[in-house]
Motif scaffolding. Sequence first.
Motif, PDB file in Angstrom:
ATOM      1  N   GLU A   9      15.300  -4.539 -12.346  1.00  0.00           N
ATOM      2  CA  GLU A   9      16.047  -5.610 -11.677  1.00  0.00           C
ATOM      3  C   GLU A   9      15.712  -6.966 -12.300  1.00  0.00           C
ATOM      4  OE1 GLU A   9      18.501  -5.296  -9.422  1.00  0.00           O
ATOM      5  OE2 GLU A   9      18.249  -3.170  -9.920  1.00  0.00           O
ATOM      6  N   TYR A  10      14.459  -7.157 -12.644  1.00  0.00           N
ATOM      7  CA  TYR A  10      14.060  -8.423 -13.281  1.00  0.00           C
ATOM      8  C   TYR A  10      14.770  -8.556 -14.624  1.00  0.00           C
ATOM      9  CZ  TYR A  10      10.985 -12.298 -14.648  1.00  0.00           C
ATOM     10  OH  TYR A  10      10.494 -13.531 -15.037  1.00  0.00           O
ATOM     11  N   VAL A  14      17.303 -11.442 -16.064  1.00  0.00           N
ATOM     12  CA  VAL A  14      17.110 -12.132 -17.346  1.00  0.00           C
ATOM     13  C   VAL A  14      18.408 -12.121 -18.148  1.00  0.00           C
ATOM     14  CG1 VAL A  14      15.941 -12.023 -19.583  1.00  0.00           C
ATOM     15  CG2 VAL A  14      14.625 -11.765 -17.480  1.00  0.00           C
ATOM     16  N   ASP A  15      19.090 -10.991 -18.185  1.00  0.00           N
ATOM     17  CA  ASP A  15      20.357 -10.890 -18.912  1.00  0.00           C
ATOM     18  C   ASP A  15      21.407 -11.822 -18.314  1.00  0.00           C
ATOM     19  OD1 ASP A  15      19.485  -9.091 -20.791  1.00  0.00           O
ATOM     20  OD2 ASP A  15      20.167  -7.325 -19.701  1.00  0.00           O
ATOM     21  N   PRO A 104      16.511 -16.581  -8.699  1.00  0.00           N
ATOM     22  CA  PRO A 104      15.202 -17.084  -8.254  1.00  0.00           C
ATOM     23  C   PRO A 104      14.012 -16.220  -8.649  1.00  0.00           C
ATOM     24  CG  PRO A 104      16.478 -16.201  -6.411  1.00  0.00           C
ATOM     25  CD  PRO A 104      17.409 -16.285  -7.564  1.00  0.00           C
ATOM     26  N   ARG A 105      14.225 -14.940  -8.972  1.00  0.00           N
ATOM     27  CA  ARG A 105      13.090 -14.077  -9.327  1.00  0.00           C
ATOM     28  C   ARG A 105      12.481 -14.454 -10.674  1.00  0.00           C
ATOM     29  NH1 ARG A 105      13.863  -7.833  -9.211  1.00  0.00           N
ATOM     30  NH2 ARG A 105      11.661  -8.062  -9.740  1.00  0.00           N
ATOM     31  N   ILE A 106      13.283 -15.022 -11.550  1.00  0.00           N
ATOM     32  CA  ILE A 106      12.794 -15.356 -12.886  1.00  0.00           C
ATOM     33  C   ILE A 106      11.793 -16.505 -12.796  1.00  0.00           C
ATOM     34  CG2 ILE A 106      13.447 -16.197 -15.178  1.00  0.00           C
ATOM     35  CD1 ILE A 106      16.134 -14.918 -14.812  1.00  0.00           C
ATOM     36  N   LEU A 114      13.331 -18.890 -22.461  1.00  0.00           N
ATOM     37  CA  LEU A 114      14.635 -18.284 -22.716  1.00  0.00           C
ATOM     38  C   LEU A 114      15.649 -19.359 -23.089  1.00  0.00           C
ATOM     39  CD1 LEU A 114      16.386 -15.736 -22.737  1.00  0.00           C
ATOM     40  CD2 LEU A 114      16.802 -16.085 -20.283  1.00  0.00           C
ATOM     41  N   ALA A 115      15.570 -20.511 -22.441  1.00  0.00           N
ATOM     42  CA  ALA A 115      16.478 -21.614 -22.757  1.00  0.00           C
ATOM     43  C   ALA A 115      16.308 -22.062 -24.202  1.00  0.00           C
ATOM     44  CB  ALA A 115      16.224 -22.791 -21.810  1.00  0.00           C
ATOM     45  N   GLY A 116      15.067 -22.100 -24.689  1.00  0.00           N
ATOM     46  CA  GLY A 116      14.820 -22.467 -26.081  1.00  0.00           C
ATOM     47  C   GLY A 116      15.402 -21.459 -27.047  1.00  0.00           C
ATOM     48  N   VAL A 117      15.271 -20.190 -26.713  1.00  0.00           N
ATOM     49  CA  VAL A 117      15.824 -19.122 -27.550  1.00  0.00           C
ATOM     50  C   VAL A 117      17.344 -19.246 -27.640  1.00  0.00           C
ATOM     51  CG1 VAL A 117      16.266 -16.626 -27.599  1.00  0.00           C
ATOM     52  CG2 VAL A 117      13.946 -17.487 -27.204  1.00  0.00           C
TER      53      VAL A 117
END
Length: 305
Positions: A9-10, A14-15, A104-106, A114-117
């Motif tokens: 689920e996490y 992320v996806d 909210p789990r992230i 992830l934003a940088g990627v």
Amino acid sequence: MAFPVVDSEYLKDVDKARRDLRALISSRNCAPIMLRLAYTSLSLPLSVSVCFPRKWHDAGTYDAKIKTGGPNGSIRNEEEYTHGSNNGLKKAIDFCEEVKSKHPRITYADLYQLAGVIAVEVTGGPTIDFVPGRKDSKISPKEGLLPDAKQGAPHLRDIFYRMGLSDQDVVALSGGHTLGRAHPERSGFDGPWTKEPLKFDNSYFVELLKGESEGLLKLPTDMTLLDDPQFRHFVELYAKDEDAFFRDYAESHKKLSELGFAPRSSGSKAIVKDNTILTQSAFGVAVAAAVVILGYFYEVRHRIK
């Protein structure tokens, strides 16, 4: 704070966050500041915020000897984002909060990296391997851990070696200057490093070797990459071979984003657990099928007799 449970689920969250970040960064042309946020969330010192992309600010504070700092999301604390080296980053933090509210789990630490990627990818840069599982921290590092844009090679090496990085990492990550520009109200410097500051390519190194170019910025730390023989070797390589730059940048970026973070021993436990369960389930199905098949042949043989 505890490590997140990186279960199926996490990973789905992320996806989804990846898609939301891609849409947000593309629509608002905010890739440079999102990359700076990712760097900054690594907790680098004041000077690095000027001479390196924003991503430095969260990860750049890592100390390999005492295992402190790193990409832990502490940049969201007012105590930290109000550091002089982090001027302007509140805007990027607010952008990420829009995505965080949907997922909210992230953890913030995962979200900022992830934003940088995504910032690199949507502007034409290399695909960077991203492994989730970073835990958040509310403890902010002291100010002054980032590199000073006005100093030379010994200072850069002190900063990067402290984080466990190499000369190649120094030059590859400096290539992140291909995105964005310096703002006088934030750093005291003004202007872009390249002619297309919203395109990730190897033009930072090409322009660096050209010498002075009207309208383009060259900081003392940029010139250090030319003056130092070990650094210059990589500058010349990346200027003529963009594929080599992309390959090395992706590796250095990943390394930077995982300072103090051990994916296999922490965040990956849940994934391993899930995989183990799936393997055990598959084995169980195979055993059950074998029993049915053997039973069938036994019945056929019994009837023949």
